[in-house]
Design a protein around this motif. Structure first.
Motif, short mmCIF file in Angstrom:
data_model
loop_
_atom_site.label_atom_id
_atom_site.label_comp_id
_atom_site.label_asym_id
_atom_site.label_seq_id
_atom_site.Cartn_x
_atom_site.Cartn_y
_atom_site.Cartn_z
N UNK A 43 86.60 159.60 74.41
CA UNK A 43 86.83 158.22 74.88
C UNK A 43 87.71 158.11 76.12
N UNK A 44 88.36 159.17 76.56
CA UNK A 44 89.31 159.07 77.67
C UNK A 44 88.63 158.64 78.98
N UNK A 45 87.35 158.94 79.14
CA UNK A 45 86.66 158.60 80.38
C UNK A 45 85.82 157.32 80.26
N UNK A 46 85.92 156.64 79.13
CA UNK A 46 85.14 155.41 78.93
C UNK A 46 85.59 154.31 79.87
N UNK A 47 84.64 153.57 80.39
CA UNK A 47 84.97 152.32 81.07
C UNK A 47 84.77 151.20 80.05
N UNK A 48 84.97 149.97 80.46
CA UNK A 48 84.88 148.84 79.54
C UNK A 48 83.53 148.73 78.85
N UNK A 49 82.46 148.90 79.60
CA UNK A 49 81.12 148.80 79.03
C UNK A 49 80.87 149.93 78.04
N UNK A 95 88.94 145.51 74.72
CA UNK A 95 89.73 145.68 75.95
C UNK A 95 90.31 147.08 75.97
N UNK A 96 90.64 147.56 77.15
CA UNK A 96 91.24 148.89 77.26
C UNK A 96 92.07 148.99 78.53
N UNK A 97 92.86 150.06 78.56
CA UNK A 97 93.62 150.39 79.75
C UNK A 97 93.54 151.89 79.94
N UNK A 98 93.53 152.33 81.18
CA UNK A 98 93.56 153.77 81.50
C UNK A 98 95.00 154.27 81.55
N UNK A 99 95.94 153.36 81.38
CA UNK A 99 97.37 153.71 81.42
C UNK A 99 97.81 154.22 80.05
N UNK A 100 99.04 154.71 79.99
CA UNK A 100 99.61 155.20 78.74
C UNK A 100 100.57 154.16 78.17
N UNK A 102 100.40 149.91 76.04
CA UNK A 102 99.58 148.96 75.29
C UNK A 102 99.43 147.62 76.01
N UNK A 103 99.48 147.64 77.33
CA UNK A 103 99.37 146.39 78.09
C UNK A 103 98.15 146.40 78.98
N UNK A 104 97.55 145.26 79.09
CA UNK A 104 96.44 145.06 80.01
C UNK A 104 96.69 143.72 80.69
N UNK A 105 96.84 143.76 81.99
CA UNK A 105 97.07 142.50 82.70
C UNK A 105 95.72 141.91 83.08
N UNK A 106 95.63 140.66 82.84
CA UNK A 106 94.39 139.96 83.19
C UNK A 106 93.33 140.12 82.12
N UNK A 107 92.71 139.05 81.81
CA UNK A 107 91.62 139.02 80.85
C UNK A 107 90.83 137.78 81.20
N UNK A 108 89.69 137.98 81.77
CA UNK A 108 88.91 136.85 82.26
C UNK A 108 88.23 136.10 81.13
N UNK A 109 89.02 135.39 80.38
CA UNK A 109 88.51 134.60 79.27
C UNK A 109 88.57 133.13 79.67
N UNK A 110 87.44 132.49 79.61
CA UNK A 110 87.35 131.06 79.89
C UNK A 110 86.77 130.42 78.64
N UNK A 111 87.44 129.41 78.12
CA UNK A 111 87.02 128.79 76.86
C UNK A 111 85.55 128.35 76.90
N UNK A 112 85.05 127.99 78.05
CA UNK A 112 83.65 127.55 78.14
C UNK A 112 82.68 128.70 77.89
N UNK A 113 83.15 129.96 77.94
CA UNK A 113 82.27 131.09 77.66
C UNK A 113 82.33 131.53 76.20
N UNK A 114 83.18 130.85 75.42
CA UNK A 114 83.33 131.20 74.01
C UNK A 114 82.04 130.90 73.26
N UNK A 125 91.63 147.20 71.01
CA UNK A 125 92.23 147.64 72.26
C UNK A 125 92.32 149.16 72.28
N UNK A 126 91.82 149.75 73.36
CA UNK A 126 91.89 151.18 73.54
C UNK A 126 92.90 151.55 74.62
#
Length: 153
Positions: A43-49, A95-100, A102-114, A125-126
Protein backbone atom coordinates in the motif's frame (compact mmCIF):
# COMPACT_ATOMS: atom_id res chain seq x y z
CA UNK A 1 -55.89 13.72 1.49
CA UNK A 2 -52.90 11.75 0.20
CA UNK A 3 -52.16 8.49 1.88
CA UNK A 4 -48.60 8.81 3.15
CA UNK A 5 -46.69 5.68 4.03
CA UNK A 6 -44.39 6.10 6.98
CA UNK A 7 -41.88 3.44 7.83
CA UNK A 8 -40.80 3.45 11.45
CA UNK A 9 -37.70 1.71 12.74
CA UNK A 10 -37.26 1.08 16.42
CA UNK A 11 -34.43 3.13 17.91
CA UNK A 12 -32.69 0.05 19.32
CA UNK A 13 -32.61 -1.48 15.81
CA UNK A 14 -30.89 1.61 14.42
CA UNK A 15 -28.48 1.57 17.33
CA UNK A 16 -27.71 -2.12 16.71
CA UNK A 17 -27.13 -1.47 13.02
CA UNK A 18 -24.84 1.48 13.80
CA UNK A 19 -22.85 -0.69 16.22
CA UNK A 20 -22.59 -3.40 13.56
CA UNK A 21 -21.21 -0.87 11.08
CA UNK A 22 -18.75 0.47 13.67
CA UNK A 23 -17.58 -3.11 14.22
CA UNK A 24 -17.31 -3.61 10.44
CA UNK A 25 -15.04 -0.55 10.23
CA UNK A 26 -12.96 -1.80 13.17
CA UNK A 27 -12.51 -5.15 11.42
CA UNK A 28 -11.47 -3.32 8.25
CA UNK A 29 -8.85 -1.30 10.13
CA UNK A 30 -7.49 -4.43 11.84
CA UNK A 31 -7.38 -6.38 8.57
CA UNK A 32 -5.50 -3.67 6.68
CA UNK A 33 -3.00 -3.14 9.52
CA UNK A 34 -2.34 -6.89 9.79
CA UNK A 35 -1.65 -7.07 6.05
CA UNK A 36 0.85 -4.20 6.23
CA UNK A 37 2.56 -5.81 9.24
CA UNK A 38 3.22 -8.91 7.12
CA UNK A 39 4.34 -6.87 4.08
CA UNK A 40 5.76 -3.45 5.03
CA UNK A 41 5.74 -2.15 1.44
CA UNK A 42 2.12 -3.08 0.81
CA UNK A 43 0.00 0.00 0.00
CA UNK A 44 2.93 2.45 0.33
CA UNK A 45 2.77 3.38 -3.37
CA UNK A 46 -1.03 3.66 -3.56
CA UNK A 47 -2.58 6.88 -4.76
CA UNK A 48 -6.09 7.91 -3.72
CA UNK A 49 -7.83 5.95 -6.47
CA UNK A 50 -5.76 2.84 -5.74
CA UNK A 51 -6.64 3.05 -2.05
CA UNK A 52 -10.36 3.36 -2.84
CA UNK A 53 -10.11 0.10 -4.83
CA UNK A 54 -8.23 -1.58 -1.97
CA UNK A 55 -10.92 -0.39 0.45
CA UNK A 56 -13.84 -1.70 -1.61
CA UNK A 57 -12.13 -5.08 -2.07
CA UNK A 58 -11.41 -5.39 1.67
CA UNK A 59 -14.94 -4.34 2.64
CA UNK A 60 -16.45 -6.92 0.29
CA UNK A 61 -14.07 -9.58 1.58
CA UNK A 62 -14.93 -8.91 5.24
CA UNK A 63 -18.68 -8.33 4.67
CA UNK A 64 -19.78 -12.00 4.83
CA UNK A 65 -18.66 -12.12 8.48
CA UNK A 66 -20.89 -9.10 9.23
CA UNK A 67 -24.58 -8.26 8.68
CA UNK A 68 -23.56 -6.30 5.55
CA UNK A 69 -23.91 -7.83 2.09
CA UNK A 70 -20.99 -7.57 -0.36
CA UNK A 71 -23.38 -6.95 -3.25
CA UNK A 72 -24.69 -3.85 -1.42
CA UNK A 73 -21.26 -2.25 -1.02
CA UNK A 74 -20.54 0.08 -3.91
CA UNK A 75 -17.63 2.29 -4.94
CA UNK A 76 -19.03 5.60 -6.18
CA UNK A 77 -16.01 7.92 -5.66
CA UNK A 78 -15.33 10.64 -8.22
CA UNK A 79 -17.17 13.84 -7.43
CA UNK A 80 -19.46 12.21 -4.86
CA UNK A 81 -19.32 12.06 -1.07
CA UNK A 82 -18.67 9.53 0.40
CA UNK A 83 -16.50 7.30 -1.83
CA UNK A 84 -18.15 4.03 -0.80
CA UNK A 85 -21.77 3.26 0.09
CA UNK A 86 -22.91 0.25 2.10
CA UNK A 87 -26.54 -0.84 2.30
CA UNK A 88 -27.74 2.54 0.95
CA UNK A 89 -27.33 4.07 4.43
CA UNK A 90 -23.68 3.89 5.50
CA UNK A 91 -20.69 5.47 3.82
CA UNK A 92 -16.90 5.32 3.83
CA UNK A 93 -14.75 8.27 2.78
CA UNK A 94 -11.24 7.11 1.85
CA UNK A 95 -8.36 9.53 2.49
CA UNK A 96 -4.61 9.14 2.76
CA UNK A 97 -1.33 10.94 3.14
CA UNK A 98 2.14 10.05 1.86
CA UNK A 99 3.55 11.69 5.00
CA UNK A 100 4.38 9.98 8.28
CA UNK A 101 1.57 11.62 10.26
CA UNK A 102 -2.19 11.41 10.65
CA UNK A 103 -3.03 14.74 9.01
CA UNK A 104 -4.35 15.55 5.60
CA UNK A 105 -4.91 19.16 4.69
CA UNK A 106 -7.75 19.85 2.40
CA UNK A 107 -10.66 17.64 1.58
CA UNK A 108 -12.81 18.71 -1.31
CA UNK A 109 -16.14 17.88 0.25
CA UNK A 110 -19.12 19.92 -0.83
CA UNK A 111 -22.45 19.12 0.81
CA UNK A 112 -24.18 19.25 -2.59
CA UNK A 113 -22.11 16.20 -3.65
CA UNK A 114 -23.29 14.14 -0.67
CA UNK A 115 -25.15 11.02 -1.67
CA UNK A 116 -28.75 11.19 -0.52
CA UNK A 117 -29.82 9.02 2.43
CA UNK A 118 -26.27 8.34 3.63
CA UNK A 119 -26.41 9.23 7.29
CA UNK A 120 -23.51 7.43 8.96
CA UNK A 121 -20.09 8.06 7.38
CA UNK A 122 -16.73 6.73 8.48
CA UNK A 123 -13.34 7.84 7.29
CA UNK A 124 -10.84 5.18 6.33
CA UNK A 125 -7.51 6.97 6.55
CA UNK A 126 -4.24 5.55 5.31
CA UNK A 127 -0.94 6.92 6.63
CA UNK A 128 1.31 5.72 3.83
CA UNK A 129 4.54 7.44 4.93
CA UNK A 130 6.98 6.10 7.47
CA UNK A 131 8.30 2.58 7.85
CA UNK A 132 5.02 0.96 6.83
CA UNK A 133 1.50 2.02 5.97
CA UNK A 134 -1.04 2.19 8.78
CA UNK A 135 -4.81 2.62 8.78
CA UNK A 136 -7.48 4.05 11.06
CA UNK A 137 -11.27 4.08 10.72
CA UNK A 138 -13.36 6.56 12.69
CA UNK A 139 -16.69 8.35 12.35
CA UNK A 140 -16.13 11.14 9.83
CA UNK A 141 -17.17 13.89 12.23
CA UNK A 142 -14.54 12.71 14.74
CA UNK A 143 -11.79 13.25 12.16
CA UNK A 144 -12.37 16.89 11.32
CA UNK A 145 -9.88 19.29 12.81
CA UNK A 146 -10.85 22.60 11.29
CA UNK A 147 -13.32 23.64 8.64
CA UNK A 148 -12.47 26.36 6.15
CA UNK A 149 -13.49 27.29 2.65
CA UNK A 150 -10.35 27.10 0.57
CA UNK A 151 -11.93 27.55 -2.85
CA UNK A 152 -15.26 27.47 -4.62
CA UNK A 153 -16.00 24.70 -7.08
Amino acid sequence: MDNLNIIAIREQDIHSADLAFANFMMQTETYLNEKTTRNHQLYKTCNGTDLEKVAIDVLKEIAPSTPFRPENIELVSGARFPDIVAEHYYGVEVKSTKEDNWKSTGSSIVESTRIEDIFQIYMLFGKLGGEMAQFKCKPYEDCLYNIAVTHSP
